[in-house]
Design an enzyme around this catalytic site. Sequence first.
Site: not given
Length: 496
Positions: A45, A148, A182, A216, A235, A240, A340
Site C-alpha cells: 500500500r 499457514k 528443512k 522456542e 500455529d 508443522h 514459547k
Amino acid sequence: MLDACVFTIFGATGHLSRTKLLPALYRLDKAGRLPEATVILGLGRRDWDNSQWRAEVSKWLEERLGGSLDQEALDHFNQRLHFFSANIGDPDSSMRLRQLLDSGPEFPPNHVYYLSLPPSEYKAAADFLALSGLNQEQGGWRRLVVEKPFGYHLEDAQILDRHLHRNFTEQQIFRIDHYLGKETVQNIFVFRFANLMWEPLWNRNLIDHVQITHSEMAGIEDRADYYETAGALRDMIQSHLMQMLALVAMEPPATMDAESIRDEKVKVLKSIRPIPKAAVHAHAFRAQYTRGRVEGQDVPGYLDEEQVDKQSTTETYAALKLYIDNWRWRNVPFYLRTGKRLAKNSSLIAIRFKHPPQQLFRETQIAAVPPNWLLMGIQPEQCIRIEVQVREPGIGMRARTTQLDASTCYQAGYQLDAYESLLLDVIAGDHAQFLRSDEVEWAWRVVDPIIRTWSVEREFIHTYPAGSWGPEEADRIFEREDQQWRHSFSASDAPR
C-alpha cells in the site's frame, strides 16, 4: 531448467517478506539459482517507486544478513526489484497491475503470487488477481502460494479452500509449510526408505512411543494480533508438527512424485484416532507463560505483552497425545508439544524403542538398561543420532550409553535453507513438499475437537514460568510413568 517468472510478493513490506522471503531470494540469486530474467515485484500500500523499494530492501538485507551481504550480488539483485502500489480491495489496482505486467518484455509470462498477508486477506487477494484475469494461464503458468494457518478451524478451512478454488485450480495452489523444506525433514525420506535395516524396527512391535517437539525461547515478539487468534495449537501443532508426524508414520510411496507422497501422508492423517469431546483433557494440555528468566534476562509474561488481552486464555504451550489406528502403529502413542519462552530453541523427533523382553542383567551391576533412542534433529542441530548401550571397560558388568551420529551432523558448506528450497520448488512447479487440500482438512479434523473445547473454557489456563520446560502438569498426557519428555540430544537428558 527453471522458467523465468515474475515473483510477486503481496504484503511486501511485512515481517515475513523482510525476514524470510527477500533474504531467501537474495541468497538464491547470489548462488546463481534464479533464472536470469526473473523479476521480483513487491506489492503493498505504500506510495513507493522502484528506487525507494530497492533502498528499503537493501537496508533490510543489511540488517538481516550483515557481513555476508555482497555488494556486487546486491546490485545484481536490486535490478530484479520492482514495486507496485496497490490496495487489494480496489478493482482499479487489479487492472493497473495487469497493465503493468503486460507492458513490456521485462516481465516474463509466468507468475508466482506469494500471499505474505494475514490469513483473513487470502480470499480478497485471490479475488483481486482473478478480477483482471491474472489467474488465467494464457501464455504462461500461474502459481498461488499461501502461508499457514490455512483457516482457523475445520469449517473455516473448508470455506477458504472452496473460495480459493473458485479462481485457482489445485495444481496452481501451493500451501507452504516451511518445516517441510528443512534439511533433516527432507532427510527422513532417505533415512527411512533407502535403508532396509529400519523397516523391521519401524512398527508397534518395537517402538514404545514417538515424541515430536518444537520449543522456542522467544515470546510472541510483535505478533500479538496474530497469536491472540491462533495460539500454539493452530500455529505449530496443526501444521508443522502434524506434518512431521505424517512423515515419520507414512508408508513408502509408490514413487517419489508429489501425488504419491501426499497420498501416503493423507492415509496417516485419516488413520489418527478421533478424540471425543469427553476425552480432550486426557489427550491435550495447554498453558501460558508467565514472567521468568531467559538466558539470564528477565522477560515479561504473556499477559504483559503489548496488545494482549489481560484476560486472555490463549495458549502459548500445547501438548497432544495421538494414536494412529493402522497395522503399523496401533496403540503406539505419538506425543506432540510446542511452546514459547521455553528453556531452549529446539525441534526434535525422538523415537523411543521398547525395553528388551528379558531381564538378562538383573544379577549384574547393571541395575536397569536404558532404552534405545533414535533422534532426528530439525533445528538447531540438523542431525540423526542413535543411542545404544555398550559395556563399560573395567571389572564387572557395567553399561553406558553411546551415541552413533550420522555424518550429516558434521557436514559444513553451503546448504539451502527451508525457504530457499521451497521457493525453488514453487518456480519448478514441484508440489511434493506442499500440502494438498485434503491433507489440510484431515489435519484440522484431528485438532478441531480440542479447539472447540478450549474455545469455551475461558476462565482458567495453566501457567509456566518463562525459561522453563513448561508445566509439570503436562506430563499427565503420558500413558505410563516411565514416559517423559526428551528435551535435547544429550544422553544425560534422556528419560530413564
